[in-house]
Design an enzyme around this catalytic site. Sequence first.
Site, PDB file in Angstrom:
ATOM      1  N   SER A 127       0.317  -1.033   0.155  1.00 57.50           N
ATOM      2  CA  SER A 127      -0.298   0.025  -0.023  1.00 57.50           C
ATOM      3  C   SER A 127       0.848   1.345   0.481  1.00 57.50           C
ATOM      4  O   SER A 127       1.735   1.210   0.859  1.00 57.50           O
ATOM      5  CB  SER A 127      -1.357   0.197   1.258  1.00 57.50           C
ATOM      6  OG  SER A 127      -1.160   1.604   1.431  1.00 57.50           O
ATOM      7  N   GLU A 129       0.436   3.667   2.037  1.00 58.40           N
ATOM      8  CA  GLU A 129       0.371   3.633   3.379  1.00 58.40           C
ATOM      9  C   GLU A 129       1.345   3.239   4.095  1.00 58.40           C
ATOM     10  O   GLU A 129       2.135   4.398   4.551  1.00 58.40           O
ATOM     11  CB  GLU A 129      -0.843   2.607   4.178  1.00 58.40           C
ATOM     12  CG  GLU A 129      -1.176   3.341   5.059  1.00 58.40           C
ATOM     13  CD  GLU A 129      -1.774   5.268   5.770  1.00 58.40           C
ATOM     14  OE1 GLU A 129      -2.384   5.773   4.401  1.00 58.40           O
ATOM     15  OE2 GLU A 129      -1.331   5.201   6.202  1.00 58.40           O
ATOM     16  N   TYR A 151      -0.692   0.238  10.566  1.00 55.57           N
ATOM     17  CA  TYR A 151      -1.347  -0.147   9.249  1.00 55.57           C
ATOM     18  C   TYR A 151       0.039  -0.394   8.485  1.00 55.57           C
ATOM     19  O   TYR A 151       0.041  -0.847   7.596  1.00 55.57           O
ATOM     20  CB  TYR A 151      -2.677   0.004   9.121  1.00 55.57           C
ATOM     21  CG  TYR A 151      -2.828  -0.370   7.084  1.00 55.57           C
ATOM     22  CD1 TYR A 151      -3.871  -1.220   6.824  1.00 55.57           C
ATOM     23  CD2 TYR A 151      -2.524   0.749   6.672  1.00 55.57           C
ATOM     24  CE1 TYR A 151      -3.884  -1.787   5.769  1.00 55.57           C
ATOM     25  CE2 TYR A 151      -2.852   0.252   4.822  1.00 55.57           C
ATOM     26  CZ  TYR A 151      -3.153  -0.843   4.395  1.00 55.57           C
ATOM     27  OH  TYR A 151      -3.485  -1.272   2.901  1.00 55.57           O
TER      28      TYR A 151
END
Length: 328
Positions: A127, A129, A151
């Site tokens: 990701s 992220e 996460y």
Amino acid sequence: MKRALITGITGQDGMYLGELLDRKGYEVYGLVRGQNNPKVAEVRDVLPNAKLLFGDLTDLGSLLRVMEIAAPEEVYNLGAISFVAHSWENAGMTTDVTGKGVLNMLEATRKLAGSDPASIRFYQASSSEMFGKVQEVPQKESTLLWPRSPYGVAKVFGHYMTINYRESYGMHASSGILFNHESPRRGIEFVTRKVTTAVARIKLGKQDSLTMGNLEASRDWGYAGDYVDAMWRMLQQPAADDYVIATGVTHTIRDLLDVAFAHIGITDWADYVSYDKQYERPAEVDLLIGDATKAKDVLGWEPTVDFTELITMMVDSDLELQRTADRD
Ligand code: NDP
Ligand code: GDR
């Protein structure tokens, strides 16, 4: 007939990928968790040919059993606790599922592949992220990772573990560093779908306003249908590798509100949107914008749906859903 196993088949991407593989003639297997998972009925409806097998990413024994039954040539590991805001409140669980779950899937794949480690192709859902506090703009495969949420940290673990299994055991394990991608199937906890659902309800007089967090954050948003195609392309390459998948265009949450409200004829949404601190995050990822040049050059992949098309598609779908709910 090729066989593929998808973890996270009840999620947004799992359903689009299942449809894509079904169209391509694959026998599709999906990992489903829980004893009475409410999403199973929807998956059976969307993917009537898929074979659903029960297990959990935290339970290696269940994954070994599922892998043995499915005997896939391709494994797509999409399962995760994927809501970033939730990961601060459930950091341990997020680490177990989103991080260690990847190791469990790699291990189950390696075990089934036996003496020919590259015989099963593996995709890991990494990701944007992971870029967190971005170290360069735009972000590419070589950009230093600096995650800003539990996460993101868990995804970094899964990302490097995938690379490590490729380098240590010669597995055909690829990692797609996907930037945000949305669709009418997006969970309502995510900002795009939260906005498009609320806007549809406001248009139909079912809701007066909505409450939001940080409107200044920027995201590089694409369409989920395009992004699952990139996953499939990665596993068709002779050698495994890592790829950024993104549109290269970033928008703020304000832009999202502009497009969604404009689609129902409201140009000034200030009276409809209020602020609530509860939607702020302990640490924010401020400016995500991806450089997908490598995916374009090697995979021949390009996005086909732009931001305005994506958000209007989602508002239209939510209007239809809300109207149908009234009729039922
Ligand atoms: P969703 O949240 O829609 O789906 C997540 C899936 O993971 C669901 O099927 C969920 O099952 C499953 N899952 C959760 N916990 C477990 C567990 N313990 N064991 C097995 N399965 C589990 O995510 P998306 O479809 O949007 O994303 C797919 C993947 O891509 C995720 O890994 C996500 O982190 C990653 N990603 C997504 C991006 C995006 O913008 N959408 C961008 C970059 C990466 P259940 O329905 O039972 O909860
Ligand atoms: P993100 O998606 O954290 O990027 O993770 P999300 O849609 O939750 O947030 C995007 C940005 O919007 C801001 N924001 C709000 N967010 C939510 N959910 N609700 C609000 O009311 C709100 N107000 C402002 C957030 O602060 C944030 O900056 C998604 C997931 O799919 C991950 O699994 C995936 O890895 C990344 O995208 C790439």
